[in-house]
Scaffold this motif. Structure first.
Motif, PDB file in Angstrom:
ATOM      1  N   ALA A  45       0.815  -1.226   0.000  1.00 49.71           N
ATOM      2  CA  ALA A  45       0.000   0.000   0.000  1.00 49.71           C
ATOM      3  C   ALA A  45       0.845   1.271   0.000  1.00 49.71           C
ATOM      4  N   ARG A  46       2.066   1.197   0.498  1.00 48.34           N
ATOM      5  CA  ARG A  46       2.927   2.389   0.582  1.00 48.34           C
ATOM      6  C   ARG A  46       4.044   2.365  -0.460  1.00 48.34           C
ATOM      7  N   LEU A  47       3.808   1.698  -1.568  1.00 47.90           N
ATOM      8  CA  LEU A  47       4.804   1.581  -2.628  1.00 47.90           C
ATOM      9  C   LEU A  47       5.366   2.946  -3.029  1.00 47.90           C
ATOM     10  N   GLU A  48       4.485   3.916  -3.225  1.00 46.84           N
ATOM     11  CA  GLU A  48       4.934   5.250  -3.673  1.00 46.84           C
ATOM     12  C   GLU A  48       5.705   6.007  -2.594  1.00 46.84           C
ATOM     13  N   ASN A  49       5.634   5.550  -1.345  1.00 50.00           N
ATOM     14  CA  ASN A  49       6.366   6.198  -0.254  1.00 50.00           C
ATOM     15  C   ASN A  49       7.726   5.543   0.010  1.00 50.00           C
ATOM     16  N   THR A  50       8.036   4.509  -0.750  1.00 49.63           N
ATOM     17  CA  THR A  50       9.290   3.795  -0.544  1.00 49.63           C
ATOM     18  C   THR A  50      10.459   4.674  -0.994  1.00 49.63           C
ATOM     19  N   SER A  51      11.402   4.910  -0.081  1.00 56.31           N
ATOM     20  CA  SER A  51      12.557   5.768  -0.370  1.00 56.31           C
ATOM     21  C   SER A  51      13.691   5.014  -1.031  1.00 56.31           C
ATOM     22  N   CYS A  52      13.755   3.705  -0.779  1.00 55.26           N
ATOM     23  CA  CYS A  52      14.839   2.877  -1.316  1.00 55.26           C
ATOM     24  C   CYS A  52      14.378   1.428  -1.269  1.00 55.26           C
ATOM     25  N   LEU A  53      14.785   0.650  -2.268  1.00 59.56           N
ATOM     26  CA  LEU A  53      14.456  -0.765  -2.336  1.00 59.56           C
ATOM     27  C   LEU A  53      15.741  -1.575  -2.377  1.00 59.56           C
ATOM     28  N   ILE A  54      15.841  -2.539  -1.471  1.00 63.56           N
ATOM     29  CA  ILE A  54      16.948  -3.494  -1.472  1.00 63.56           C
ATOM     30  C   ILE A  54      16.344  -4.820  -1.915  1.00 63.56           C
ATOM     31  N   THR A  55      16.829  -5.377  -3.000  1.00 65.16           N
ATOM     32  CA  THR A  55      16.251  -6.630  -3.493  1.00 65.16           C
ATOM     33  C   THR A  55      17.306  -7.616  -3.952  1.00 65.16           C
ATOM     34  N   ASP A  56      17.004  -8.877  -3.734  1.00 64.75           N
ATOM     35  CA  ASP A  56      17.830  -9.947  -4.275  1.00 64.75           C
ATOM     36  C   ASP A  56      17.617  -9.974  -5.785  1.00 64.75           C
ATOM     37  N   VAL A  57      18.602 -10.411  -6.527  1.00 62.71           N
ATOM     38  CA  VAL A  57      18.450 -10.552  -7.973  1.00 62.71           C
ATOM     39  C   VAL A  57      17.555 -11.748  -8.274  1.00 62.71           C
ATOM     40  N   GLN A  58      17.857 -12.879  -7.641  1.00 60.09           N
ATOM     41  CA  GLN A  58      17.116 -14.110  -7.895  1.00 60.09           C
ATOM     42  C   GLN A  58      16.049 -14.297  -6.830  1.00 60.09           C
ATOM     43  N   LEU A  59      14.811 -14.241  -7.253  1.00 59.97           N
ATOM     44  CA  LEU A  59      13.667 -14.433  -6.374  1.00 59.97           C
ATOM     45  C   LEU A  59      12.771 -15.498  -6.998  1.00 59.97           C
ATOM     46  N   GLY A  60      11.930 -16.126  -6.190  1.00 56.17           N
ATOM     47  CA  GLY A  60      10.921 -17.012  -6.760  1.00 56.17           C
ATOM     48  C   GLY A  60       9.926 -16.136  -7.511  1.00 56.17           C
ATOM     49  N   GLY A  61       9.488 -16.541  -8.675  1.00 51.19           N
ATOM     50  CA  GLY A  61       8.584 -15.693  -9.462  1.00 51.19           C
ATOM     51  C   GLY A  61       9.369 -14.617 -10.188  1.00 51.19           C
ATOM     52  N   MET A  62       8.864 -13.390 -10.128  1.00 47.26           N
ATOM     53  CA  MET A  62       9.509 -12.257 -10.796  1.00 47.26           C
ATOM     54  C   MET A  62      10.891 -12.009 -10.196  1.00 47.26           C
ATOM     55  N   SER A  63      11.901 -11.821 -11.050  1.00 47.13           N
ATOM     56  CA  SER A  63      13.262 -11.557 -10.559  1.00 47.13           C
ATOM     57  C   SER A  63      13.407 -10.091 -10.156  1.00 47.13           C
ATOM     58  N   GLY A  64      14.506  -9.800  -9.483  1.00 52.56           N
ATOM     59  CA  GLY A  64      14.794  -8.418  -9.114  1.00 52.56           C
ATOM     60  C   GLY A  64      14.927  -7.517 -10.335  1.00 52.56           C
ATOM     61  N   LEU A  65      15.542  -8.040 -11.409  1.00 52.26           N
ATOM     62  CA  LEU A  65      15.690  -7.245 -12.634  1.00 52.26           C
ATOM     63  C   LEU A  65      14.340  -7.000 -13.301  1.00 52.26           C
ATOM     64  N   GLN A  66      13.472  -8.006 -13.296  1.00 52.07           N
ATOM     65  CA  GLN A  66      12.127  -7.824 -13.857  1.00 52.07           C
ATOM     66  C   GLN A  66      11.347  -6.790 -13.040  1.00 52.07           C
ATOM     67  N   LEU A  67      11.521  -6.827 -11.731  1.00 47.20           N
ATOM     68  CA  LEU A  67      10.874  -5.839 -10.864  1.00 47.20           C
ATOM     69  C   LEU A  67      11.389  -4.441 -11.177  1.00 47.20           C
ATOM     70  N   GLN A  68      12.690  -4.308 -11.373  1.00 44.24           N
ATOM     71  CA  GLN A  68      13.278  -3.010 -11.722  1.00 44.24           C
ATOM     72  C   GLN A  68      12.603  -2.459 -12.988  1.00 44.24           C
ATOM     73  N   ASN A  69      12.451  -3.310 -13.997  1.00 40.41           N
ATOM     74  CA  ASN A  69      11.796  -2.889 -15.244  1.00 40.41           C
ATOM     75  C   ASN A  69      10.341  -2.505 -15.011  1.00 40.41           C
ATOM     76  N   ARG A  70       9.625  -3.306 -14.227  1.00 41.69           N
ATOM     77  CA  ARG A  70       8.213  -3.037 -13.950  1.00 41.69           C
ATOM     78  C   ARG A  70       8.036  -1.699 -13.236  1.00 41.69           C
ATOM     79  N   LEU A  71       8.878  -1.437 -12.247  1.00 34.64           N
ATOM     80  CA  LEU A  71       8.794  -0.166 -11.511  1.00 34.64           C
ATOM     81  C   LEU A  71       9.084   1.012 -12.432  1.00 34.64           C
ATOM     82  N   ALA A  72      10.084   0.879 -13.297  1.00 34.35           N
ATOM     83  CA  ALA A  72      10.432   1.954 -14.239  1.00 34.35           C
ATOM     84  C   ALA A  72       9.275   2.200 -15.210  1.00 34.35           C
TER      85      ALA A  72
END
Length: 130
Positions: free
Chosen positions: A44-71
């Motif tokens: 719910a507070r996605l837009e309030n997130t100041s910084c994201l720390i993420t693993d590259v390899q995750l189950g499901g969507m990867s960290g790189l795919q998430l980076q693209n989705r957010l952009a």
């Protein structure tokens, strides 16, 4: 009004999230942890997130795919990648796409905090990275 920065951490290893969460809290940040990129995208507070720390390899969507989705969605959240499997091509791809840092596990407290400070600096309009 100064607000405590909200730092999100995504890792499918609960012990990693727990350790980073503890470090963030003792360092004065508000921390939220997630076990998947999909879970983070529902936050719910996605837009309030100041910084994201993420693993590259995750189950499901990867960290790189998430980076693209957010952009693609217009979220300018600075991202710090952490990985147990450093790969120069993936590192280059993440940094070229705007990641603040790309760290190998195990990460050091100092290294992670330096990256978080750089991410917060970028988030607040300074426009340049380390």
């Amino acid at each position: 009004m100064s607000q405590t920065p909200l730092i999100a951490c995504i890792d499918d290893d609960p012990s990693i999230c727990e350790a980073i969460n503890g470090l963030l809290k003792v360092s004065g940040f508000t921390a939220e942890t997630f076990s998947s990129a999909e879970e983070f995208l529902k936050f719910a507070r996605l837009e309030n997130t100041s910084c994201l720390i993420t693993d590259v390899q995750l189950g499901g969507m990867s960290g790189l795919q998430l980076q693209n989705r957010l952009a693609e969605s217009g979220y300018g959240i600075p991202i710090i990648f952490i990985t147990a499997f450093p790969d120069e091509r993936i590192r280059e791809r993440a940094l070229t796409a705007g990641a603040v840092c790309f760290l190998s596990k195990p990460v050091t407290k100092e290294g992670l905090l330096t990256c978080i400070r750089a991410a917060l600096h970028r988030r607040h309009g300074a426009g340049h990275s380390l």
